[in-house]
Motif scaffolding. Structure first.
Motif, PDB file in Angstrom:
ATOM      1  N   ARG A 102      50.754   3.516   1.470  1.00 37.17           N
ATOM      2  CA  ARG A 102      49.457   2.838   1.308  1.00 37.17           C
ATOM      3  C   ARG A 102      48.252   3.651   1.786  1.00 37.17           C
ATOM      4  O   ARG A 102      47.147   3.128   1.828  1.00 37.17           O
ATOM      5  CB  ARG A 102      49.476   1.492   2.039  1.00 37.17           C
ATOM      6  CG  ARG A 102      50.312   0.436   1.358  1.00 37.17           C
ATOM      7  CD  ARG A 102      49.767   0.070  -0.005  1.00 37.17           C
ATOM      8  NE  ARG A 102      50.568  -0.943  -0.648  1.00 37.17           N
ATOM      9  CZ  ARG A 102      51.587  -0.692  -1.458  1.00 37.17           C
ATOM     10  NH1 ARG A 102      51.924   0.558  -1.731  1.00 37.17           N
ATOM     11  NH2 ARG A 102      52.279  -1.674  -2.016  1.00 37.17           N
ATOM     12  N   GLN A 117      50.794  -2.599  -6.537  1.00 36.36           N
ATOM     13  CA  GLN A 117      50.755  -2.432  -5.086  1.00 36.36           C
ATOM     14  C   GLN A 117      50.204  -3.680  -4.406  1.00 36.36           C
ATOM     15  O   GLN A 117      50.699  -4.107  -3.348  1.00 36.36           O
ATOM     16  CB  GLN A 117      49.909  -1.216  -4.719  1.00 36.36           C
ATOM     17  CG  GLN A 117      50.532   0.112  -5.096  1.00 36.36           C
ATOM     18  CD  GLN A 117      49.636   1.285  -4.750  1.00 36.36           C
ATOM     19  OE1 GLN A 117      48.451   1.122  -4.445  1.00 36.36           O
ATOM     20  NE2 GLN A 117      50.188   2.485  -4.784  1.00 36.36           N
ATOM     21  N   GLN A 118      49.189  -4.279  -5.007  1.00 32.83           N
ATOM     22  CA  GLN A 118      48.609  -5.482  -4.423  1.00 32.83           C
ATOM     23  C   GLN A 118      49.612  -6.623  -4.412  1.00 32.83           C
ATOM     24  O   GLN A 118      49.706  -7.379  -3.426  1.00 32.83           O
ATOM     25  CB  GLN A 118      47.349  -5.870  -5.196  1.00 32.83           C
ATOM     26  CG  GLN A 118      46.178  -4.922  -4.945  1.00 32.83           C
ATOM     27  CD  GLN A 118      45.037  -5.122  -5.900  1.00 32.83           C
ATOM     28  OE1 GLN A 118      45.137  -5.843  -6.901  1.00 32.83           O
ATOM     29  NE2 GLN A 118      43.911  -4.474  -5.627  1.00 32.83           N
ATOM     30  N   HIS A 126      44.567   3.418   1.518  1.00 30.28           N
ATOM     31  CA  HIS A 126      44.135   2.021   1.414  1.00 30.28           C
ATOM     32  C   HIS A 126      44.138   1.309   2.765  1.00 30.28           C
ATOM     33  O   HIS A 126      43.312   0.425   3.013  1.00 30.28           O
ATOM     34  CB  HIS A 126      45.034   1.265   0.426  1.00 30.28           C
ATOM     35  CG  HIS A 126      45.038   1.839  -0.951  1.00 30.28           C
ATOM     36  ND1 HIS A 126      43.900   1.867  -1.738  1.00 30.28           N
ATOM     37  CD2 HIS A 126      46.022   2.413  -1.683  1.00 30.28           C
ATOM     38  CE1 HIS A 126      44.200   2.435  -2.897  1.00 30.28           C
ATOM     39  NE2 HIS A 126      45.468   2.772  -2.889  1.00 30.28           N
ATOM     40  N   THR A 161      48.201  -2.517 -13.631  1.00 35.74           N
ATOM     41  CA  THR A 161      48.022  -1.128 -13.216  1.00 35.74           C
ATOM     42  C   THR A 161      48.878  -0.859 -11.986  1.00 35.74           C
ATOM     43  O   THR A 161      49.421  -1.787 -11.353  1.00 35.74           O
ATOM     44  CB  THR A 161      46.552  -0.849 -12.888  1.00 35.74           C
ATOM     45  OG1 THR A 161      46.183  -1.639 -11.732  1.00 35.74           O
ATOM     46  CG2 THR A 161      45.643  -1.204 -14.059  1.00 35.74           C
ATOM     47  N   GLU A 162      48.980   0.414 -11.608  1.00 42.55           N
ATOM     48  CA  GLU A 162      49.725   0.761 -10.404  1.00 42.55           C
ATOM     49  C   GLU A 162      49.119   0.084  -9.181  1.00 42.55           C
ATOM     50  O   GLU A 162      49.846  -0.405  -8.304  1.00 42.55           O
ATOM     51  CB  GLU A 162      49.730   2.279 -10.213  1.00 42.55           C
ATOM     52  CG  GLU A 162      50.495   2.723  -8.976  1.00 42.55           C
ATOM     53  CD  GLU A 162      50.485   4.234  -8.784  1.00 42.55           C
ATOM     54  OE1 GLU A 162      51.037   4.710  -7.772  1.00 42.55           O
ATOM     55  OE2 GLU A 162      49.917   4.932  -9.655  1.00 42.55           O
ATOM     56  N   ARG A 163      47.806   0.017  -9.125  1.00 41.70           N
ATOM     57  CA  ARG A 163      47.150  -0.628  -7.987  1.00 41.70           C
ATOM     58  C   ARG A 163      47.422  -2.127  -7.977  1.00 41.70           C
ATOM     59  O   ARG A 163      47.640  -2.711  -6.910  1.00 41.70           O
ATOM     60  CB  ARG A 163      45.630  -0.352  -8.020  1.00 41.70           C
ATOM     61  CG  ARG A 163      44.889  -0.907  -6.807  1.00 41.70           C
ATOM     62  CD  ARG A 163      45.425  -0.336  -5.518  1.00 41.70           C
ATOM     63  NE  ARG A 163      44.841  -0.969  -4.336  1.00 41.70           N
ATOM     64  CZ  ARG A 163      45.499  -1.223  -3.231  1.00 41.70           C
ATOM     65  NH1 ARG A 163      46.788  -0.908  -3.110  1.00 41.70           N
ATOM     66  NH2 ARG A 163      44.898  -1.785  -2.207  1.00 41.70           N
ATOM     67  N   HIS A 164      47.437  -2.756  -9.168  1.00 39.21           N
ATOM     68  CA  HIS A 164      47.788  -4.172  -9.233  1.00 39.21           C
ATOM     69  C   HIS A 164      49.201  -4.392  -8.687  1.00 39.21           C
ATOM     70  O   HIS A 164      49.453  -5.347  -7.932  1.00 39.21           O
ATOM     71  CB  HIS A 164      47.727  -4.676 -10.677  1.00 39.21           C
ATOM     72  CG  HIS A 164      46.341  -5.012 -11.132  1.00 39.21           C
ATOM     73  ND1 HIS A 164      45.896  -4.777 -12.409  1.00 39.21           N
ATOM     74  CD2 HIS A 164      45.289  -5.568 -10.488  1.00 39.21           C
ATOM     75  CE1 HIS A 164      44.649  -5.162 -12.522  1.00 39.21           C
ATOM     76  NE2 HIS A 164      44.249  -5.650 -11.368  1.00 39.21           N
TER      77      HIS A 164
END
Length: 458
Positions: free
Chosen positions: A71, A132-133, A74, A127-130
C-alpha cells in the motif's frame, strides 16, 4: 472452554458470521459488540482513511509491514487523512454493522458508507485502485471480526474456510470469480489468516443439513442470500459425512447474482421511486428519464451510484427543474443532494420484511419530505418480484436437468429463502416434496466450520 484454531467464515452480502469448534461441536462465535451476526456495512469519515486505520490496527501485532508493502505510498496519505479527520472531530474510528448504519444516519452527507461490499466483487470495469480499495474495506471488516472473536475466545484462528457463491457476477463469470476470490484472499491475508480455502456456499449449507440425516437422500439446496442465489443438487447421507471430496457428490449446481438486495431494489423502483417522479411525463411531453432512478436504486452497483451522485446528474436535474412537477423535483433533488440512496433502499428492505408477515404496510419517507408516506401491499411486492422469481425458477430447472433427477427433499437456507413468495413458488413447483428450513444465516457458517475441521484437523 476449548476453541479450535481453524474456523469457518461466512463473509456474506447481508451478514457476516464466524464459526469455531467449541468442545468438539461447531458453534457461531459471539462478537461482543454485535452478537452472532455482523451486518455487512462499514462507516468511515472518508474513504481515504481506511488503509491508514487498518495499518494502525495491524502494526502492533506484527502484520503492518506485510500490509504496507502493498500500500505504499497510499498509507502515508491515508494516515494524514486520518489525522485530519480526528482534528475535525471524527475520532479516527471505523464502525461496522449496526454501529456503521447509526453513524451514517447521523450524517449521511459527510461520510463514506458501504453496504454489502461483497456485492461489488467481480464487477467489470474495476481499476487496480478500486480493487485495492475493496481489499482494504474487506480486510478492515475481517480484522474487526477476527479481533472480536479473539476478545471473546482469547484465540486467534489462522486457518479458515471462506464461503463463496457459485458465481459472484452474471457477466464474464469466470473472470469475475477469479477477481473476486483474489480480492477476498488478499484481504484475508492482510487480516492475519495464514491458510485460506474456499467452499461453495450451497455445499456448506448442505453439509449442515447432512449432519441431521439418517439415510441417503437427493437434496436440492436452495441458498438465497442478500446478493446471490445458489442452487445445488447433492447426494447426502450419514455415510458421506467423512468424505473429503464433497464436490463429487454434487449432481448439479448453478448460481446467479440475485438475492435479497435485488428484491429490495425491485420494490424500491415499483413502489417508492414513483413518489420521486419515476414514470411521470414531463411538461415537454417527454417521458422522465428512467436511468436516473435506476442509478439511485442500484445501491449494489458502484458505477451506478457514482453516476447518480456525479456532477452530470446535478446538471441534468437543474435542466429538468422547470419540466418536472415541483414536488417530484424537490424530492429527487433532496435524495441526491443529501446522499440518501442507502436510506431509501433500507426503507424498501424494511417494507419487504414487514410484508412477509402482513398484507399492507405504510412506508414513511419523512426524511425525503415531511409527512411523506407510501402505502404498499403484498400484491405490489409480488409484482416487483415476478422477474426475480422467474430467474430463480430457471436456475432450479437448470440444476434438475443437470442432475437428471427430482429431489427427495428441499433444504432452504439464506435470509431470502424464507420469503413467502419464494416458499409459495417452491410448494407449487414441488408438490408433495418435503421442504426443510435451515438456520437462515447460520447454516452456511456451520457447514464452513465443519469443512474446516475436515481439512485442517488431520
Amino acid at each position: 472452554m476449548t476453541y479450535s484454531t481453524f474456523a469457518g467464515f461466512d463473509f456474506g452480502t447481508s451478514n457476516c458470521a464466524f464459526g469455531l469448534y467449541q468442545d468438539q461441536r461447531p458453534v457461531l462465535a459471539s462478537l461482543p459488540a454485535h452478537g452472532r451476526y455482523l451486518p455487512s456495512t462499514l462507516f468511515a469519515p472518508t474513504r481515504e482513511v481506511i488503509s491508514g486505520w487498518l495499518y494502525q490496527q495491524l502494526q502492533p501485532v506484527g502484520l503492518g509491514q506485510a500490509y504496507s508493502i502493498h500500500r505504499q505510498p497510499h498509507i502515508q496519505r491515508s494516515l494524514l487523512a486520518l489525522k485530519e479527520a480526528q482534528l475535525d472531530g471524527y475520532g479516527g474510528e471505523l464502525y461496522f454493522g449496526q454501529q456503521a448504519f447509526a453513524a451514517y444516519m447521523d450524517d449521511p452527507l459527510d461520510c463514506y458508507y458501504v453496504k454489502s461490499p461483497k456485492s461489488f466483487l467481480g464487477a467489470s470495469g474495476l481499476t487496480e485502485r478500486h480493487q485495492q480499495q475493496f481489499e482494504d474495506i474487506i480486510a478492515a471488516t475481517m480484522w474487526h471480526i477476527r479481533s472480536q472473536v479473539a476478545q471473546h475466545t482469547q484465540c486467534w484462528p489462522e486457518q479458515v474456510v471462506i464461503g463463496r457463491p457459485v458465481n459472484f457476477q452474471g457477466v464474464n463469470s469466470q473472470q469475475s470469480n477469479i477477481q473476486a476470490v483474489q480480492i477476498l484472499t488478499q484481504a484475508a491475508k492482510f487480516a492475519g489468516f495464514k491458510q485460506i480455502e474456499f467452499l461453495y456456499e450451497p455445499l456448506a449449507a448442505g453439509l449442515t443439513y447432512q449432519a441431521t440425516l439418517t439415510q441417503a437422500k437427493r437434496v436440492l439446496v436452495v441458498d438465497i442470500g442478500g446478493g446471490t442465489s445458489d442452487i445445488s443438487m447433492m447426494e447426502m447421507g450419514p455415510e458421506y459425512d467423512q468424505k473429503f471430496d464433497h464436490e463429487r457428490l454434487v449432481l448439479g449446481y448453478s448460481g446467479k447474482r440475485l438475492g435479497g438486495n435485488d428484491f429490495d431494489i425491485a420494490l424500491n423502483l415499483l413502489a417508492l421511486m414513483p413518489q420521486l417522479g419515476m414514470n411521470q411525463t414531463l411538461a415537454s411531453g417527454q417521458p422522465m428519464p428512467h436511468k436516473i432512478y435506476h442509478d439511485a436504486a442500484s445501491v449494489n452497483n458502484l458505477p451506478a451510484q457514482s453516476d447518480f451522485y456525479a456532477r452530470q446528474t446535478s446538471q441534468l436535474l437543474a435542466q429538468l427543474k422547470d419540466d418536472m412537477q415541483p414536488h417530484f423535483w424537490q424530492r429527487l433533488s433532496h435524495l441526491q443532494q443529501e446522499q440518501l440512496t442507502q436510506r431509501l433502499n433500507r426503507s424498501a428492505e424494511q417494507t419487504k420484511i414487514t410484508l412477509a408477515e402482513q398484507t399492507h404496510y405504510v412506508c414513511s419517507l419523512d426524511y425525503i419530505e415531511a409527512s411523506l408516506s407510501v402505502p404498499i401491499s403484498v400484491a405490489q411486492l409480488v409484482e416487483a418480484s415476478h422477474k426475480l422469481t422467474d430467474t430463480l425458477a430457471q436456475l432450479i430447472e437448470e440444476v434438475i436437468q443437470q442432475a437428471g433427477h427430482q429431489p427427495d427433499v428441499l433444504f432452504l437456507t439464506g435470509g431470502s429463502a424464507q420469503s413467502p413468495i419464494i416458499r409459495d413458488y417452491l410448494k407449487t413447483r414441488f408438490v408433495g416434496i418435503e421442504q426443510v428450513s435451515g438456520d437462515n444465516f447460520g447454516s452456511v457458517t456451520e457447514g464452513l466450520t465443519r469443512w474446516a475441521k475436515q481439512i485442517y484437523a488431520h
